[in-house]
Design a protein around this motif. Structure first.
Motif, PDB file in Angstrom:
ATOM      1  N   LEU A  33       0.812  -1.217   0.000  1.00 40.24           N
ATOM      2  CA  LEU A  33       0.000   0.000   0.000  1.00 40.24           C
ATOM      3  C   LEU A  33       0.846   1.268   0.000  1.00 40.24           C
ATOM      4  O   LEU A  33       0.290   2.368  -0.148  1.00 40.24           O
ATOM      5  CB  LEU A  33      -0.917   0.027   1.239  1.00 40.24           C
ATOM      6  N   MET A  36       0.830   1.773  -4.269  1.00 34.49           N
ATOM      7  CA  MET A  36       0.187   3.087  -4.286  1.00 34.49           C
ATOM      8  C   MET A  36       0.415   3.790  -5.616  1.00 34.49           C
ATOM      9  O   MET A  36      -0.484   4.453  -6.142  1.00 34.49           O
ATOM     10  CB  MET A  36       0.731   3.940  -3.138  1.00 34.49           C
ATOM     11  N   GLU A  59       0.681   2.397  -8.468  1.00 38.03           N
ATOM     12  CA  GLU A  59      -0.257   1.779  -9.409  1.00 38.03           C
ATOM     13  C   GLU A  59      -1.673   2.295  -9.177  1.00 38.03           C
ATOM     14  O   GLU A  59      -2.406   2.586 -10.123  1.00 38.03           O
ATOM     15  CB  GLU A  59      -0.224   0.263  -9.251  1.00 38.03           C
ATOM     16  N   LEU A  60      -2.038   2.437  -7.909  1.00 39.71           N
ATOM     17  CA  LEU A  60      -3.401   2.854  -7.565  1.00 39.71           C
ATOM     18  C   LEU A  60      -3.728   4.221  -8.128  1.00 39.71           C
ATOM     19  O   LEU A  60      -4.847   4.470  -8.609  1.00 39.71           O
ATOM     20  CB  LEU A  60      -3.564   2.859  -6.039  1.00 39.71           C
TER      21      LEU A  60
END
Length: 370
Positions: free
Chosen positions: A20, A25, A27-28
């Motif tokens: 995360l 993150m 990628e998110l």
């Protein structure tokens, strides 16, 4: 623009599916990535190349450049290695450039918790005012005391052993990621009883957040948020009790101090203090207090005070008055010179910004940022 603290390297391949704070993150939010390597620890090219090589194809495509940090020496000697590094990546079809080499620089900026060297380098220095911060296993919010280290009349030391206590003017119990566990540790290693003894003889004891909770009579943990204990006894210095709740309090704080009758903080009524709260417990009791919602956040009593306000010592006028009251108690003249820790930090960050601009390809970084 977001800067994440991260955890480990971006190529923790066994943890990628749960990540995360690193490539997960990125990628998110579909963000480009600049990889920074610390040359001070050695093997920087191997580290940078190895991280890139271990990433899967999608993550690897996010790496748009690398930076070499904390370089000591002649950068000309490093340039052949930089070219070889870039050539190797380009040979694999990766257009990743070194965006700069940042020389090592001495800065007084806040350290990452786990890297804070001050916690393991007790100087035992003595000055007009001597402060011992109790170093617990679950200690948090290390930066609460950075401002104190900038006062010329203050010696700040972090202590872990009961044998190091006894010659200070002020003992500070810091914040904690697990107050009950740390409190039980202090009872086991003798520091708990020693602090009670020193406080009874006049030593000032200050508690910040978890330390504030410890200063009370009891801490209750009915939901077992922190431990298997239902309750445990605190120092009993303040007439308060704390109950660990399921919801964590996270607030910015700006409050005017009032109702303070303790000589420890003489002259502080009417001062505005700023900081932040982040704590699991709710503290209540029968002390003259400053509150936010239903929660006590600041109590001063005789030779002790406790607060939930992280960054309380960043407030220069408050801190100087507090230190001057300690000076008067020791028969020392007060110091009128004001000090703004906020301004001091801004100057240090400006120094860092100028240093980075001088050593990085800022225009290329702006292009990466889009």
């Amino acid at each position: 623009i977001g800067v994440l603290e991260g955890g480990g390297s971006p190529a923790e391949i066994n943890l990628r599916q749960w990540d995360l704070v690193n490539m997960g993150m990125a990628e998110l939010i579909d963000a480009p990535v600049i990889l920074v390597g610390n040359i001070e620890t050695g093997g920087v090219f191997a580290s940078l190349y190895g991280n890139i090589a271990l990433l899967d194809e999608n993550d690897r495509k996010r790496i748009k450049g690398v930076i070499i940090n904390k370089f000591r020496g002649d950068v000309e000697l490093l340039k052949p290695g930089i070219k070889m590094f870039e050539d190797r990546l380009q040979g694999e079809g990766l257009d990743i450039k070194v965006l700069g080499v940042v020389p090592y620089i001495n800065l007084n900026i806040e350290e990452e918790d786990v890297l804070a060297k001050k916690l393991t380098t007790n100087t035992n220095e003595k000055k007009d005012i001597n402060i011992s911060v109790i170093r617990t296993n679950k200690m948090s919010n290390y930066t609460d005391f950075d401002a104190l280290s900038q006062y010329p009349d203050v010696a700040l030391n972090y202590v872990y052993d009961v044998k190091e206590l006894g010659n200070e003017d002020i003992i500070i119990l810091p914040g904690s990621k697990n107050t009950i566990t740390d409190l039980e540790m202090l009872k086991a290693n003798g520091i708990f009883d020693k602090i009670k003894e020193l406080h009874s003889k006049g030593t000032t004891v200050v508690g910040i957040c978890g330390g504030f909770q410890m200063l009370g009579k009891e801490i209750f943990d009915p939901h077992h948020i922190e431990s298997s204990f239902e309750k445990t006894a605190g120092f009993g210095i303040l007439d308060t009790v704390t109950t660990m709740e399921k919801v964590k309090y996270t607030h910015q704080v700006e409050k005017t101090l009032s109702k303070i009758e303790s000589p420890l903080l003489e002259g502080c009524n009417g001062l505005v203090v700023k900081g932040y709260e982040i704590h699991q417990g709710v503290t209540k009791g029968n002390e003259i207090n400053l509150t936010t919602e239903d929660n006590l956040i600041f109590i001063a009593k005789e030779n002790s005070f406790g607060t939930y306000i992280h960054g309380i010592f960043d407030n220069g006028e408050f801190t100087r008055k507090f230190l001057n009251n300690i000076r008067r108690r020791k028969g020392l003249a007060p110091i009128d010179e004001s000090f703004s820790f906020t301004d001091f930090k801004e100057r240090e960050y400006d120094k860092l910004a100028d240093h980075l601009r001088a050593n990085l390809n800022i225009e290329e970084i702006y292009k990466i940022l889009g």
